[in-house]
Design an enzyme around this catalytic site. Structure first.
Site, PDB file in Angstrom:
ATOM      1  N   VAL A 122       0.879  -1.158   0.176  1.00  0.00           N
ATOM      2  CA  VAL A 122       0.054  -0.118   0.045  1.00  0.00           C
ATOM      3  C   VAL A 122       0.920   1.354   0.115  1.00  0.00           C
ATOM      4  O   VAL A 122       1.924   1.187   0.664  1.00  0.00           O
ATOM      5  CB  VAL A 122      -0.881  -0.052   1.361  1.00  0.00           C
ATOM      6  CG1 VAL A 122      -1.741   1.158   1.269  1.00  0.00           C
ATOM      7  CG2 VAL A 122      -1.753  -1.255   1.414  1.00  0.00           C
ATOM      8  N   CYS A 123       0.564   2.140  -0.810  1.00  0.00           N
ATOM      9  CA  CYS A 123       1.150   3.660  -0.931  1.00  0.00           C
ATOM     10  C   CYS A 123       2.717   3.241  -1.125  1.00  0.00           C
ATOM     11  O   CYS A 123       3.164   2.528  -2.015  1.00  0.00           O
ATOM     12  CB  CYS A 123       0.869   4.115   0.541  1.00  0.00           C
ATOM     13  SG  CYS A 123       1.211   5.960   0.644  1.00  0.00           S
ATOM     14  N   THR A 124       3.524   3.976  -0.401  1.00  0.00           N
ATOM     15  CA  THR A 124       5.064   3.738  -0.522  1.00  0.00           C
ATOM     16  C   THR A 124       5.521   2.552  -0.053  1.00  0.00           C
ATOM     17  O   THR A 124       6.933   2.269  -0.344  1.00  0.00           O
ATOM     18  CB  THR A 124       5.812   5.122   0.056  1.00  0.00           C
ATOM     19  OG1 THR A 124       5.446   4.986   1.507  1.00  0.00           O
ATOM     20  CG2 THR A 124       5.771   6.524  -0.703  1.00  0.00           C
ATOM     21  N   THR A 132       2.076   3.508  -6.366  1.00  0.00           N
ATOM     22  CA  THR A 132       2.406   3.980  -5.143  1.00  0.00           C
ATOM     23  C   THR A 132       1.509   5.176  -4.886  1.00  0.00           C
ATOM     24  O   THR A 132       0.660   5.617  -5.758  1.00  0.00           O
ATOM     25  CB  THR A 132       3.856   4.062  -5.059  1.00  0.00           C
ATOM     26  OG1 THR A 132       4.130   4.569  -3.572  1.00  0.00           O
ATOM     27  CG2 THR A 132       4.445   5.382  -5.942  1.00  0.00           C
TER      28      THR A 132
END
Lengths: 238, 238
Positions: free
Chosen positions: B112-114, B132
């Site tokens: 998830v995300c970075t 990202t």
């Protein structure tokens, strides 16, 4: 007093108790911590009976940053929900006493999911419109509230949200109320909140309520076994 | 072996490291723990370097249920993101070694995300389509990936999600992939995931990217100050 500042930061306090549903807590905490990063007039804290780690309804354990005693007069309070442990927390006199004291000065008393049942047990929903997880909405009437089927319900200083993920929507509403729409939009970009539920919107005409009704009563009885008067008040509205 | 069962539970492992963004972790953890409640073929665990409590980018502290060593061969892995601490985790050799070993047998490596930058630092995005947080999407190219602007991106066993709240959508997609659409819908009702963003959908034509570009470079330089080669690879794509 630093640098001649006389205004204190406004404290947004998030309640932790054993066994809670962590998404109820973390959704709004992430949103309002982003507000605090953008606006130094606010700070977020996580409060509990102690700063020891407690379990949740997932394998994650969580720990508060402060004890209840360390945060006697928050600007806002958010109470997360859960299942059986949340019903047990409805009879936690230390938690209830802290909520009643906080409510005397707080500008916002809020909840996510069945967190509203704890607000209700503290006597804070008397005569208020309120909501909770859809499966337990009608039992709010047993706590003096008028149940409302909305994503979140604002009645003066008391704002209650629907189940679990509704806390994110509630929190973005709070950011707009506290700091305006542009800041709320900036927070929304920060958490990239542009939902695409893979199965689409919920189809309320096909809610699995019938299947889950026995589970609901079992949950109430299990959580409130030692508090027959309170159990009776809630069961009267099922 | 109990009752003649020969199939083991499939373990869904959620990674914890110091300083992470807790909503990246807790959104999917809540969804997949609901799956595990409905289907005993799955269990969720939270893994970290130790089971001690670590800080997050909010005042909440969190603690894993298991160490990396206790979960050597998970069925699926999810890596959450964050800001500067996530960039530092890109150089955490113990975390990277665990991810590489897990990837040898895992059916799903997700982020998830970075968190996808950590997968990339472990060499797991080479030649893959990935995503990202929108602000850092283009730096994925410095890790051998092809950046894609979607809520989540599936490339074989590697599935990466966009920023923070996208983990909930990713997780409901995973539930459907693992257990079918009806179970996914039941989980969606359980977390009452029927989003109503108070400020509406994100208006990507007005994303605050220009304002945030200096912050992005500052974050990269701060997180990777001790890893100039890696920093250079990412900055080449900003």
């Amino acid at each position: 007093m630093v640098g001649g500042m006389t205004d204190e930061q406004k404290t947004l306090a998030f309640v932790v108790y054993p066994g809670l549903t962590p998404l109820d807590l973390v959704g709004p905490l992430q949103v309002l911590s982003a507000l605090a990063q953008m606006d130094p007039g606010y700070r977020t804290v996580v409060v509990g009976a102690s700063t020891d780690t407690v379990g949740t309804d997932t394998p994650l354990r969580v720990a508060p940053s402060h004890t209840f005693e360390e945060v006697p007069a928050p600007y806002a309070v958010l109470v997360p929900g859960g299942t059986v442990p949340t019903l047990r927390a409805m009879a936690d006199e230390r938690l209830l006493a802290w909520l009643r004291t906080a409510a005397e000065s707080a500008q916002l008393m809020t909840s996510v999911c069945t967190g509203s049942l704890i607000l209700g047990a503290a006597g804070l929903l008397e005569g208020k419109q309120a909501t909770t997880h859809w499966m337990l909405r009608d039992v709010l009437a047993g706590l003096g509230a008028t149940p409302v089927a909305r994503r979140w319900v604002e009645d003066g200083s008391v704002i209650t949200a629907a189940g679990v993920s509704a806390g994110i929507d509630l929190a973005l509403h709070l950011v707009e109320r506290l700091a305006g729409r542009q800041v709320a939009t900036n927070v929304q970009f920060a958490i990239e909140y542009d939902p695409e539920p893979p199965q689409g919107a919920l189809d309320w005409a096909n809610q699995p309520y019938g299947d889950l009704k026995p589970l609901r009563e079992h949950t109430l009885r299990q959580g409130l076994a030692e508090h027959p008067e309170l159990l009776g008040r809630l069961l009267a509205h099922t």
